[in-house]
Design an enzyme around this catalytic site. Structure first.
Site, PDB file in Angstrom:
ATOM      1  N   GLU A 113       0.860  -1.180   0.000  1.00  0.00           N
ATOM      2  CA  GLU A 113       0.000   0.000   0.000  1.00  0.00           C
ATOM      3  C   GLU A 113       0.890   1.221   0.000  1.00  0.00           C
ATOM      4  OE1 GLU A 113      -1.021  -2.005   2.955  1.00  0.00           O
ATOM      5  OE2 GLU A 113      -2.720  -2.966   1.989  1.00  0.00           O
ATOM      6  N   TYR A 126       7.871   2.285  -7.673  1.00  0.00           N
ATOM      7  CA  TYR A 126       7.220   0.983  -7.822  1.00  0.00           C
ATOM      8  C   TYR A 126       6.807   0.745  -9.281  1.00  0.00           C
ATOM      9  CZ  TYR A 126       7.043   1.266  -2.733  1.00  0.00           C
ATOM     10  OH  TYR A 126       7.382   1.383  -1.409  1.00  0.00           O
TER      11      TYR A 126
HETATM   12  C1  LIG Z   1      10.290   6.336  -1.823  1.00  0.00           C
HETATM   13  C2  LIG Z   1      11.780   6.295  -1.491  1.00  0.00           C
HETATM   14  C3  LIG Z   1      12.077   5.019  -0.705  1.00  0.00           C
HETATM   15  C4  LIG Z   1      12.590   6.290  -2.810  1.00  0.00           C
HETATM   16  O1  LIG Z   1      13.951   6.047  -2.520  1.00  0.00           O
HETATM   17  P1  LIG Z   1      15.126   6.584  -3.480  1.00  0.00           P
HETATM   18  O2  LIG Z   1      16.386   5.980  -3.007  1.00  0.00           O
HETATM   19  O3  LIG Z   1      15.070   8.064  -3.545  1.00  0.00           O
HETATM   20  O4  LIG Z   1      14.665   5.963  -4.889  1.00  0.00           O
HETATM   21  P2  LIG Z   1      15.580   5.754  -6.190  1.00  0.00           P
HETATM   22  O5  LIG Z   1      16.691   6.743  -6.179  1.00  0.00           O
HETATM   23  O6  LIG Z   1      15.942   4.319  -6.281  1.00  0.00           O
HETATM   24  O7  LIG Z   1      14.541   6.147  -7.330  1.00  0.00           O
HETATM   25  C5  LIG Z   1      14.165   5.245  -8.359  1.00  0.00           C
HETATM   26  C6  LIG Z   1      13.134   5.899  -9.244  1.00  0.00           C
HETATM   27  O8  LIG Z   1      11.963   6.234  -8.496  1.00  0.00           O
HETATM   28  C7  LIG Z   1      11.399   7.462  -8.992  1.00  0.00           C
HETATM   29  N1  LIG Z   1      11.526   8.517  -7.977  1.00  0.00           N
HETATM   30  C8  LIG Z   1      12.191   8.435  -6.788  1.00  0.00           C
HETATM   31  N2  LIG Z   1      12.047   9.600  -6.113  1.00  0.00           N
HETATM   32  C9  LIG Z   1      11.303  10.402  -6.882  1.00  0.00           C
HETATM   33  C10 LIG Z   1      10.797  11.717  -6.725  1.00  0.00           C
HETATM   34  N3  LIG Z   1      11.077  12.448  -5.617  1.00  0.00           N
HETATM   35  N4  LIG Z   1      10.030  12.239  -7.708  1.00  0.00           N
HETATM   36  C11 LIG Z   1       9.734  11.528  -8.813  1.00  0.00           C
HETATM   37  N5  LIG Z   1      10.188  10.263  -9.036  1.00  0.00           N
HETATM   38  C12 LIG Z   1      10.949   9.709  -8.077  1.00  0.00           C
HETATM   39  C13 LIG Z   1      12.205   7.834 -10.205  1.00  0.00           C
HETATM   40  O9  LIG Z   1      11.630   7.198 -11.304  1.00  0.00           O
HETATM   41  C14 LIG Z   1      13.563   7.215  -9.862  1.00  0.00           C
HETATM   42  O10 LIG Z   1      14.367   6.983 -10.980  1.00  0.00           O
HETATM   43  P3  LIG Z   1      15.283   8.194 -11.559  1.00  0.00           P
HETATM   44  O11 LIG Z   1      15.973   8.836 -10.381  1.00  0.00           O
HETATM   45  O12 LIG Z   1      16.206   7.476 -12.492  1.00  0.00           O
HETATM   46  O13 LIG Z   1      14.323   9.123 -12.235  1.00  0.00           O
HETATM   47  C15 LIG Z   1      12.206   7.567  -0.682  1.00  0.00           C
HETATM   48  O14 LIG Z   1      11.730   8.711  -1.341  1.00  0.00           O
HETATM   49  C16 LIG Z   1      11.706   7.589   0.755  1.00  0.00           C
HETATM   50  O15 LIG Z   1      12.346   7.040   1.657  1.00  0.00           O
HETATM   51  N6  LIG Z   1      10.552   8.235   0.995  1.00  0.00           N
HETATM   52  C17 LIG Z   1       9.977   8.332   2.355  1.00  0.00           C
HETATM   53  C18 LIG Z   1       9.454   7.001   2.820  1.00  0.00           C
HETATM   54  C19 LIG Z   1       8.440   6.435   1.831  1.00  0.00           C
HETATM   55  O16 LIG Z   1       7.601   7.144   1.307  1.00  0.00           O
HETATM   56  N7  LIG Z   1       8.529   5.117   1.610  1.00  0.00           N
HETATM   57  C20 LIG Z   1       7.615   4.394   0.737  1.00  0.00           C
HETATM   58  C21 LIG Z   1       6.415   3.994   1.494  1.00  0.00           C
HETATM   59  S1  LIG Z   1       5.276   3.045   0.509  1.00  0.00           S
END
Ligand SMILES: CC(C)(COP(=O)(O)OP(=O)(O)OC[C@H]1O[C@@H](n2cnc3c(N)ncnc32)[C@H](O)[C@@H]1OP(=O)(O)O)[C@@H](O)C(=O)NCCC(=O)NCCS
Length: 149
Positions: free
Chosen positions: A107, A119
Site C-alpha cells: 500500500e 514501484y
Molecule cells: C520512496 C523512497 C524510498 C525512494 O527512494 P530513493 O532511493 O530516492 O529511490 P531511487 O533513487 O531508487 O529512485 C528510483 C526511481 O523512483 C522514482 N523517484 C524516486 N524519487 C522520486 C521523486 N522524488 N520524484 C519523482 N520520481 C521519483 C524515479 O523514477 C527514480 O528513478 P530516476 O531517479 O532514475 O528518475 C524515498 O523517497 C523515501 O524514503 N521516501 C519516504 C518514505 C516512503 O515514502 N517510503 C515508501 C512507502 S510506501
C-alpha cells in the site's frame, strides 16, 4: 552510488534504523515493530549501509500466498541516488530464489509520487484503493502488486 552495501538487517542496526524511521514517516514504526519483524521467519529485512551508517532499509513479510512490502525508506540526503531501487532489487532477488511465483503487494499513499514512480518502474501495477487508509495527513492508499516471475 559507490560504497553502498546492501546486507541483512540485524538487531544492532535498530537504533539507527529507528532514528531514520522517525525522520521519514509521520506515523513511524516503534523499535518493537522492527524487533518483531526481525524475529519473524517469514520476514526479510535489509539495510543499505554507507561508511558503517544505515542510509536506508526495507522490510517485507510473506503471509500465505502474498509477500507484503511493509516498509521502505531512504535517508532524505541520499534519495534519488538509486538506494531505494537497490533495496527493492535485493528483496526481489531473494523472493525469486525463496518463493518463486509469489506476488509482492504493498500500500502506498496516493500523494506519494516518489514511491509510486519507484514501484511503477519495477513493474508494479495499481490493483485497488483503500479510502482513508492513512492519517497525518489523511490520505487514500493505492494497492500495488508485482508478479515476481
Ligand atoms: C520512496 C523512497 C524510498 C525512494 O527512494 P530513493 O532511493 O530516492 O529511490 P531511487 O533513487 O531508487 O529512485 C528510483 C526511481 O523512483 C522514482 N523517484 C524516486 N524519487 C522520486 C521523486 N522524488 N520524484 C519523482 N520520481 C521519483 C524515479 O523514477 C527514480 O528513478 P530516476 O531517479 O532514475 O528518475 C524515498 O523517497 C523515501 O524514503 N521516501 C519516504 C518514505 C516512503 O515514502 N517510503 C515508501 C512507502 S510506501
Amino acid at each position: 552510488m559507490e560504497g553502498i552495501i546492501i546486507r541483512e538487517m540485524s538487531s544492532g542496526d535498530l537504533p539507527e534504523v529507528h532514528a531514520l524511521e522517525d525522520q521519514c514517516y509521520s506515523t513511524p514504526w516503534s523499535i518493537n515493530s522492527f524487533k518483531h519483524e526481525l524475529q519473524n521467519k517469514d520476514a526479510i529485512l535489509k539495510a543499505a549501509v554507507l561508511n558503517h551508517h544505515i542510509i536506508g532499509y526495507v522490510c517485507v513479510r510473506t503471509i500465505l500466498d502474498m509477500t507484503h512490502l511493509l516498509n521502505l525508506a531512504v535517508s532524505p540526503e541520499f534519495r534519488r541516488k538509486g538506494v531505494g531501487s537497490m533495496l527493492l532489487l535485493e528483496v526481489i532477488k531473494d523472493l525469486k530464489r525463496l518463493k518463486p511465483g509469489i506476488k509482492l503487494t504493498l500500500e502506498v499513499r496516493q500523494s506519494n509520487t516518489a514511491a509510486v514512480k519507484l514501484y511503477e518502474g519495477f513493474g508494479f501495477k495499481a490493483t485497488g484503493k483503500r479510502t482513508g487508509y492513512y492519517q497525518k495527513p489523511h490520505d487514500d492508499a493505492v494497492i500495488m502488486e508485482l508478479d515476481i516471475n
